[in-house]
Design a protein around this motif. Structure first.
Motif, PDB file in Angstrom:
ATOM      1  N   LEU A 156       0.842  -1.190   0.000  1.00  0.00           N
ATOM      2  CA  LEU A 156       0.000   0.000   0.000  1.00  0.00           C
ATOM      3  C   LEU A 156       0.879   1.243   0.000  1.00  0.00           C
ATOM      4  CD1 LEU A 156      -2.700  -0.941   2.686  1.00  0.00           C
ATOM      5  CD2 LEU A 156      -3.085  -0.709   0.232  1.00  0.00           C
ATOM      6  N   PRO A 157       0.336   2.377  -0.395  1.00  0.00           N
ATOM      7  CA  PRO A 157       1.105   3.618  -0.258  1.00  0.00           C
ATOM      8  C   PRO A 157       1.463   3.838   1.206  1.00  0.00           C
ATOM      9  CG  PRO A 157      -0.859   3.966  -1.594  1.00  0.00           C
ATOM     10  CD  PRO A 157      -0.986   2.603  -1.000  1.00  0.00           C
ATOM     11  N   PRO A 158       2.625   4.436   1.486  1.00  0.00           N
ATOM     12  CA  PRO A 158       3.018   4.646   2.878  1.00  0.00           C
ATOM     13  C   PRO A 158       2.092   5.639   3.571  1.00  0.00           C
ATOM     14  CG  PRO A 158       4.525   5.772   1.394  1.00  0.00           C
ATOM     15  CD  PRO A 158       3.631   4.945   0.536  1.00  0.00           C
ATOM     16  N   GLN A 159       1.619   5.217   4.705  1.00  0.00           N
ATOM     17  CA  GLN A 159       0.803   6.054   5.589  1.00  0.00           C
ATOM     18  C   GLN A 159      -0.461   6.579   4.911  1.00  0.00           C
ATOM     19  OE1 GLN A 159       3.613   8.700   7.555  1.00  0.00           O
ATOM     20  NE2 GLN A 159       4.432   7.030   8.764  1.00  0.00           N
ATOM     21  N   PRO A 160      -0.636   7.871   4.566  1.00  0.00           N
ATOM     22  CA  PRO A 160      -1.965   8.315   4.118  1.00  0.00           C
ATOM     23  C   PRO A 160      -2.238   7.999   2.651  1.00  0.00           C
ATOM     24  CG  PRO A 160      -0.511  10.199   4.148  1.00  0.00           C
ATOM     25  CD  PRO A 160       0.302   9.037   4.663  1.00  0.00           C
ATOM     26  N   PHE A 161      -3.496   7.671   2.367  1.00  0.00           N
ATOM     27  CA  PHE A 161      -3.956   7.488   0.986  1.00  0.00           C
ATOM     28  C   PHE A 161      -5.471   7.600   0.991  1.00  0.00           C
ATOM     29  CE2 PHE A 161      -3.746   3.286   2.935  1.00  0.00           C
ATOM     30  CZ  PHE A 161      -4.960   2.706   2.612  1.00  0.00           C
ATOM     31  N   TRP A 162      -6.027   7.787  -0.172  1.00  0.00           N
ATOM     32  CA  TRP A 162      -7.478   7.779  -0.329  1.00  0.00           C
ATOM     33  C   TRP A 162      -7.925   6.339  -0.513  1.00  0.00           C
ATOM     34  CZ3 TRP A 162     -10.345  11.742   0.924  1.00  0.00           C
ATOM     35  CH2 TRP A 162      -9.837  13.039   0.820  1.00  0.00           C
ATOM     36  N   TRP A 163      -8.856   5.929   0.309  1.00  0.00           N
ATOM     37  CA  TRP A 163      -9.433   4.584   0.162  1.00  0.00           C
ATOM     38  C   TRP A 163     -10.805   4.743  -0.477  1.00  0.00           C
ATOM     39  CZ3 TRP A 163     -11.457   0.967   4.583  1.00  0.00           C
ATOM     40  CH2 TRP A 163     -11.644  -0.321   4.061  1.00  0.00           C
ATOM     41  N   GLN A 164     -10.976   4.090  -1.618  1.00  0.00           N
ATOM     42  CA  GLN A 164     -12.193   4.261  -2.416  1.00  0.00           C
ATOM     43  C   GLN A 164     -12.956   2.953  -2.521  1.00  0.00           C
ATOM     44  OE1 GLN A 164     -12.075   6.715  -6.054  1.00  0.00           O
ATOM     45  NE2 GLN A 164     -12.928   4.965  -7.138  1.00  0.00           N
ATOM     46  N   GLY A 165     -14.255   3.030  -2.286  1.00  0.00           N
ATOM     47  CA  GLY A 165     -15.119   1.864  -2.423  1.00  0.00           C
ATOM     48  C   GLY A 165     -15.633   1.715  -3.835  1.00  0.00           C
ATOM     49  N   PRO A 166     -16.246   0.586  -4.148  1.00  0.00           N
ATOM     50  CA  PRO A 166     -16.738   0.346  -5.509  1.00  0.00           C
ATOM     51  C   PRO A 166     -17.830   1.308  -5.948  1.00  0.00           C
ATOM     52  CG  PRO A 166     -17.421  -1.421  -4.030  1.00  0.00           C
ATOM     53  CD  PRO A 166     -16.443  -0.589  -3.281  1.00  0.00           C
ATOM     54  N   ASP A 167     -18.486   1.992  -5.002  1.00  0.00           N
ATOM     55  CA  ASP A 167     -19.495   2.987  -5.366  1.00  0.00           C
ATOM     56  C   ASP A 167     -18.881   4.357  -5.636  1.00  0.00           C
ATOM     57  OD1 ASP A 167     -18.862   3.359  -2.548  1.00  0.00           O
ATOM     58  OD2 ASP A 167     -20.486   4.836  -2.590  1.00  0.00           O
ATOM     59  N   GLY A 168     -17.585   4.516  -5.398  1.00  0.00           N
ATOM     60  CA  GLY A 168     -16.905   5.799  -5.592  1.00  0.00           C
ATOM     61  C   GLY A 168     -16.690   6.584  -4.320  1.00  0.00           C
ATOM     62  N   SER A 169     -17.255   6.155  -3.192  1.00  0.00           N
ATOM     63  CA  SER A 169     -17.041   6.861  -1.922  1.00  0.00           C
ATOM     64  C   SER A 169     -15.573   6.778  -1.519  1.00  0.00           C
ATOM     65  CB  SER A 169     -17.899   6.254  -0.813  1.00  0.00           C
ATOM     66  OG  SER A 169     -19.270   6.381  -1.094  1.00  0.00           O
ATOM     67  N   ARG A 170     -15.089   7.864  -0.907  1.00  0.00           N
ATOM     68  CA  ARG A 170     -13.701   7.908  -0.457  1.00  0.00           C
ATOM     69  C   ARG A 170     -13.598   8.369   0.990  1.00  0.00           C
ATOM     70  NH1 ARG A 170      -9.924  10.805  -5.115  1.00  0.00           N
ATOM     71  NH2 ARG A 170     -10.233   9.242  -6.765  1.00  0.00           N
ATOM     72  N   VAL A 171     -12.653   7.762   1.707  1.00  0.00           N
ATOM     73  CA  VAL A 171     -12.232   8.285   3.001  1.00  0.00           C
ATOM     74  C   VAL A 171     -10.717   8.381   2.982  1.00  0.00           C
ATOM     75  CG1 VAL A 171     -14.198   7.421   4.335  1.00  0.00           C
ATOM     76  CG2 VAL A 171     -12.196   5.955   4.000  1.00  0.00           C
ATOM     77  N   LEU A 172     -10.180   9.302   3.763  1.00  0.00           N
ATOM     78  CA  LEU A 172      -8.736   9.465   3.868  1.00  0.00           C
ATOM     79  C   LEU A 172      -8.238   8.481   4.922  1.00  0.00           C
ATOM     80  CD1 LEU A 172      -6.407  11.066   2.717  1.00  0.00           C
ATOM     81  CD2 LEU A 172      -6.820  12.834   4.438  1.00  0.00           C
ATOM     82  N   ALA A 173      -7.443   7.513   4.482  1.00  0.00           N
ATOM     83  CA  ALA A 173      -7.012   6.425   5.353  1.00  0.00           C
ATOM     84  C   ALA A 173      -5.551   6.586   5.731  1.00  0.00           C
ATOM     85  CB  ALA A 173      -7.238   5.077   4.662  1.00  0.00           C
TER      86      ALA A 173
END
Length: 855
Positions: A156-173
C-alpha cells in the motif's frame, strides 16, 4: 519546513481476548483513570480513546470519572475516535451490522459526551472489506486509521492514501507504521519508523504510543521520553496531538495522495473460519434481528402496536459487542468464546420473541374463521416469494393421511403438499406428529393464511394417496400419476431428479459426479466432483499467522452409506453418511419439484486436531471467474487458492467446456454458487471452489508458544455442528441467476405462526410494502431511532446500478442507485400521506437531500 511527528497517546484495549469481558471492563476503568491522571500531570499531553462500550462502562460505574473526561474533551485534550460500539471484525458482519456499530456508537457518544466522531479507528481488526469506505462516509466518518494488513501482507502507499469503495465513496485512510502499542520507555525507534515511512510530500506523520492490549496507556516514562526527544531533535517538530488534527493538517495536500480502490486484506486468514458454532450463531442473530425489525414495522401499521425500540436496541448492542474482532474472529480463550455464544443465543431468542409477538399481533386481526386450525406464513422479503415451507401442524396426535387431514389455502383450494418425518421420535403407525412441506406463494412483506383440518381438500387427499402408492414402489413418474400435481421429484439409490436437474452420486465415494440441466443437456460438474469432503493439515495457530492458503489435503471423508429419504412427489432426498478417522458427517441431499438448487443439510460430528475441513466442488467451466458475498456488495475472488473472507455465497462461473446442443451461440456461460447459513471462508483454485467448514487449533494459541509446555489445551470445533448449504447451478452469470436473493432467503426464511379460528378485520392475504427493481436489495426496514417514521435502506445488489420503486401503504417512491450504492430513506406520515426523505446511514438528513416525492 521541518516535518512534524504527532505523538498519539492511546491505550489499545481488548475488552475480550485472553480474558473475559469482566476483566476488560475492569481494565477500561483503570486505563481511563490513569489517562486522566496523566493529562492532569502533563498540560501538553493529548489522549485518544474510542469505543462507546468503554464509556458506557465508565458511566455505569464511575460517573465522576466520566465527568472528568467530559471536561477534558471540552478542553480539547481528550479525543474520541472510532464512533463504534467496539472495534469490530471488519469482514464478517453484514453491512447492516457495521452501520449499527456507528448508529448506536455515535448516538451514545453524541448524547453523553457531546462529540461527533469523524475518525473511524479499527487499528487491531484483521482486514477490512472493500465496501467499507461508503459505510464509513455515510456514517459521518471522513478518516480511517488502521494497521492490518501490514506492509509484508499488502503493498500500500506509505501512511496516508485515499481509500475508495466500488461505489466511488472515499475516506482518507492512514496505515500505522510499526505498531499501535508501545511498551518500552524509549520511543525514539518508534519515531524513527514513522519518519522513515512518511511520504516526503506530506511532511507530517503520526506515531502511536502507550501500553496496550490489556489497556494501560502512556506511562510517565514514555511521556518524559517524548518531552526530552522533542527538546533534543531540532530537525523535526515532535508534539503530542490526536488523529483528527493530523488529517486536518494534511488536507491541503490530500488531493495529490494516491487512491486505493481495493479491499485491505489479508491478515489472519484462519479467523474467517475458526469456531464454527460461534460464527453460525452470529449469522442467525444478525438475521433474526433484521427480520424482527421488519415485522414490528408491519405490526405497527396493521395492528397499531408500538415497536419495541428499546428492546431491539438492547439486542443490537449485545450483537455488536460480540462482533469485537477477537471475539467474532474466534481468537479468544474458550471461556470468553463460550460466553459470546450464550450472549448471541440470547439475541436470537429475544429477536424471535419480538418477531413472533409482531406476527401474532397482526394475526389476531386476521379473519381466520373456519374449520380446523390455521397457519399464517409471513414473508420478510420485499417481493412476492414462492418458497417451500416446512411446518408441523398439531393434529391431536392423529396421523395425517390415516385420519384424513388436508391442507387448503385461504379460498379453500387444496394445496399440494407432502408428508415428511417429524422432528420428534414419538408415536407409532396409529398416532404421532408429522411434518408437511409445500410450495407457498406469499405477497411481499406480508402474509398468507393456510388452513389444516380433517375432511378439507379432497383433491389433496387424492394426491396423498398417490404419494403413498409411490412410496410402496420406491419410484414415481409423472406419467403414472393421474393427478394435476405432476410428481417430478424422485430419488434412487445413487441419484436425485426433478423436472429441472438430474443429479448422480458415486456410490464408492459419495461425491456428486453429475448434475445435468435437463432442458439444455448442460453438465455442471467438473472431473473433481462436487460435495467432496476434504481433510487438510493445518498446524497454524488460531489466527493462521503467516498463512495465505491451505493446500495440504490429507484425505477425504469416505466409506459412504447412502439411503433414500423421501421419494417425492414434491421432495426427494438422500441421506449420505461418510466418515474420516473418528469423525462422521451426515448429510441430507434434498431436491424439490421445480427447484434448480440442491439443498444440503449437514450434521457433522468432528473429533480431530490440527486439521481443516473443506467442501470442494469442481465446476465444469473454462476461464473461471469467482465472486463472493461481502458487506453491501460482492467482490472478485482470487482463483489461486488463497483463503478469503465471504458471507452468504461463493460462486464460480465461466465458459462451457463443451457447447450444449440446446444452447444458442454465445449462451455458454454457466456456473455454481454455494450458499450457506453460517460459514465465512473459502478459496477458489482454477474452477474448483472450496467452502471452509471448520478448523481445530487450540483456543487462543499464538506463536511462538511452544506446544506441549501446557498440561492441557482447549481445542476448537470439537463435537457436533449443524449447518445448511445450497448448491445452485446456473446457466448464465451469477447476477442473472438471482444468487444474492436466494442467499438472503436461505438466511431469512418464511415465518410460520399458528393461529386459532376467530373473526378479524384483516384479509387472509395481504402485503404492506414492496421493492420494485431487479437490481435493488432491501437491507433494512426498521423503526427510526428517534421514533419518527421508518428507515428503509436499499442497496444495488449486482454492481450494475439500477432504478426502481419503494411501494409503501399503496404509495410509490422512485429510487435510483449507482453501482453498489446504498441509499437510505426515512418514511414519515403527514396529513394522511407518506413522504420519503433521503438520510445518511445514521439517520441524519442527507446533505444533498432529495425532494420529497409522492406518486
Amino acid at each position: 519546513m521541518r516535518p512534524t511527528v504527532r505523538m498519539i497517546a492511546q491505550a489499545h484495549l481488548d475488552p475480550v481476548w485472553l480474558w473475559r469481558w469482566t476483566e476488560g471492563r475492569a481494565e477500561a476503568l483503570a486505563t481511563s483513570r490513569s489517562a486522566v491522571d496523566r493529562l492532569h500531570e502533563y498540560p501538553t499531553l493529548h489522549f485518544t480513546r474510542g469505543e462507546a462500550q468503554v464509556y458506557e462502562w465508565i458511566e455505569e460505574e464511575s460517573p465522576e470519572l466520566l465527568a472528568e473526561i467530559k471536561a477534558l474533551i471540552r478542553a480539547g485534550r481528550w479525543h474520541v475516535v472510532n464512533g463504534m460500539v467496539v472495534q469490530p471484525d471488519m469482514n464478517l458482519p453484514q453491512g447492516e451490522s457495521l452501520v449499527r456499530q456507528a448508529l448506536l456508537g455515535k448516538r451514545y457518544l453524541a448524547e453523553k459526551l457531546g462529540v461527533d466522531v469523524r475518525v473511524a479507528y479499527c487499528v487491531d481488526s484483521f482486514g477490512h472489506a472493500g465496501t467499507l469506505p461508503q459505510i464509513l462516509k455515510q456514517c459521518g466518518c471522513d478518516y480511517y486509521v488502521f494497521l492490518r494488513p501490514e506492509a509484508h501482507e499488502k503493498d500500500l502507499p506509505p501512511q496516508p492514501f485515499w481509500w475508495q469503495g466500488p461505489d466511488g465513496s472515499r475516506v482518507l485512510a492512514y496505515r500505522i507504521s510499526g505498531a499501535y502499542c508501545h511498551w518500552p520507555a524509549d520511543v525514539a525507534p518508534h519515531v524513527a519508523r514513522a519518519l522513515a515511512d512518511m511520504p516526503p510530500t506530506v511532511g507530517d506523520t503520526m506515531c502511536f504510543f502507550g501500553v496496550g492490549n490489556h489497556g494501560g496507556g502512556p506511562t510517565v516514562a514514555q511521556i518524559e521520553n517524548v518531552l526530552r526527544l522533542a527538546a533534543e531533535r531540532q530537525d523535526v517538530a515532535i508534539r503530542f496531538d490526536h488523529p483528527e488534527a493530523y488529517f486536518e493538517a494534511i488536507a491541503p495536500r490530500a488531493a495529490q495522495l494516491p487512491v486505493v480502490a481495493d479491499e485491505l486484506q489479508y491478515h489472519a486468514a484462519g479467523c474467517y473460519s475458526v469456531n464454527s458454532r460461534l460464527k453460525r450463531t452470529h449469522r442467525q442473530a444478525e438475521c433474526a434481528l433484521l427480520v424482527a425489525e421488519r415485522l414490528v414495522c408491519l405490526a405497527a401499521q396493521w395492528a397499531g402496536c408500538a415497536p419495541q425500540r428499546g428492546r431491539l436496541r438492547g439486542l443490537w448492542h449485545d450483537l455488536l459487542f460480540n462482533q469485537f474482532h477477537d471475539t467474532l474472529a474466534g481468537s479468544s480463550i474458550k471461556e470468553a468464546e463460550d460466553e459470546a455464544i450464550m450472549a448471541l443465543g440470547r439475541v436470537i431468542v429475544g429477536a424471535r420473541e419480538i418477531a413472533d409477538t409482531a406476527c401474532r399481533q397482526i394475526g389476531s386481526r386476521v379473519d381466520t374463521a373456519g374449520p380446523g386450525s390455521t397457519v399464517l406464513l409471513f414473508n420478510p422479503s420485499p417481493y412476492a416469494r414462492r418458497e417451500y415451507v416446512e411446518y408441523e401442524p398439531w393434529t391431536e396426535n392423529q396421523r395425517w393421511q390415516r385420519c384424513g387431514w388436508g391442507l387448503v389455502d385461504e379460498a379453500g383450494r387444496a394445496v399440494a403438499h407432502q408428508v415428511l418425518e417429524a422432528q420428534a421420535a414419538v408415536g407409532n403407525a396409529e398416532r404421532g406428529i408429522e411434518r408437511l412441506v409445500w410450495p407457498a406463494d406469499l405477497p411481499a412483506l406480508g402474509y398468507r393464511l393456510y388452513r389444516f383440518a380433517r375432511g378439507v381438500g379432497d383433491e389433496g387427499r387424492a394426491h396423498r394417496r398417490g404419494a403413498e402408492d409411490a412410496e410402496k414402489h420406491q419410484s414415481l413418474s409423472a406419467s403414472s400419476a393421474p393427478l394435476r400435481w405432476n410428481p417430478v421429484a424422485q430419488a434412487s439409490a445413487v441419484g436425485l431428479e426433478n423436472d429441472v436437474l438430474a443429479v448422480r452420486l458415486d456410490p464408492a465415494t459419495g461425491a456428486i459426479v453429475s448434475c445435468r440441466d435437463k432442458a439444455s443437456g448442460v453438465e455442471f460438474v467438473g472431473p473433481g466432483g462436487w460435495n467432496v469432503a476434504q481433510v487438510l493439515e493445518d498446524t497454524s495457530d488460531t489466527w493462521s499467522h503467516g498463512v495465505r492458503a491451505f493446500d495440504r489435503v490429507f484425505g477425504e471423508f469416505g466409506a459412504p452409506r447412502i439411503a433414500v429419504g423421501e421419494q417425492g412427489p414434491l421432495q426427494a432426498s438422500l441421506y449420505l453418511e461418510r466418515s474420516w478417522e473418528g469423525s462422521t458427517w451426515l448429510q441430507q441431499l434434498i431436491l424439490r419439484a421445480g427447484e434448480r438448487e440442491l439443498l444440503l443439510r449437514n450434521w457433522l460430528f468432528w473429533q480431530g486436531r490440527w486439521r481443516m475441513v473443506k467442501l470442494a466442488c469442481d465446476v465444469a467451466v473454462a476461464q473461471p471467474e469467482a465472486w463472493r458475498d461481502v458487506p453491501f456488495g460482492a467482490f472478485r475472488c482470487p482463483n489461486d487458492g488463497r483463503e478469503v473472507p465471504l458471507q452468504m455465497w461463493l460462486d464460480v462461473s465461466g465458459e462451457a467446456l463443451t457447447p450444449a446442443p440446446a444452447l444458442s451461440p454465445g449462451a455458454g456461460v454457466r456456473g455454481l454458487a454455494v450458499l450457506n447459513d453460517g460459514k465465512y471462508a473459502g478459496d477458489v483454485r482454477g474452477a474448483t471452489l472450496r467452502l471452509t467448514v471448520l478448523r481445530c487449533p487450540p483456543y487462543a494459541y499464538h506463536v511462538p508458544h511452544e506446544m506441549g509446555t501446557k498440561r492441557r489445551y482447549d481445542w476448537v470445533d470439537q463435537g457436533p455442528q449443524e449447518f445448511t448449504l445450497a448448491l445452485l447451478p446456473h446457466l448464465g452469470g451469477w447476477r442473472e441467476a438471482g444468487i444474492v436473493r436466494r442467499a438472503r432467503e436461505l438466511n431469512m426464511p418464511v415465518l410460520p405462526v399458528t393461529m386459532h379460528a376467530h373473526p378479524g378485520p384483516l384479509p387472509p392475504v395481504a402485503g404492506l410494502a414492496a421493492l420494485e427493481g431487479d437490481e435493488l436489495e432491501l437491507t433494512a426496514l426498521k423503526p427510526a431511532e428517534d421514533g419518527h417514521g421508518y428507515i428503509v435502506r436499499i442497496a444495488d445488489r449486482h454492481g450494475y446500478g439500477g432504478v426502481g420503486r419503494v411501494v409503501w401503504q399503496g404509495q410509490a417512491f422512485s429510487i435510483a442507485c449507482k453501482s453498489y450504492e446504498v441509499v437510505s430513506l426515512r418514511l414519515v406520515e403527514r396529513d394522511g400521506r407518506w413522504q420519503a426523505r433521503r438520510c445518511d446511514m445514521i439517520e441524519r438528513p442527507a446533505s444533498d437531500e432529495a425532494q420529497e416525492e409522492e406518486l
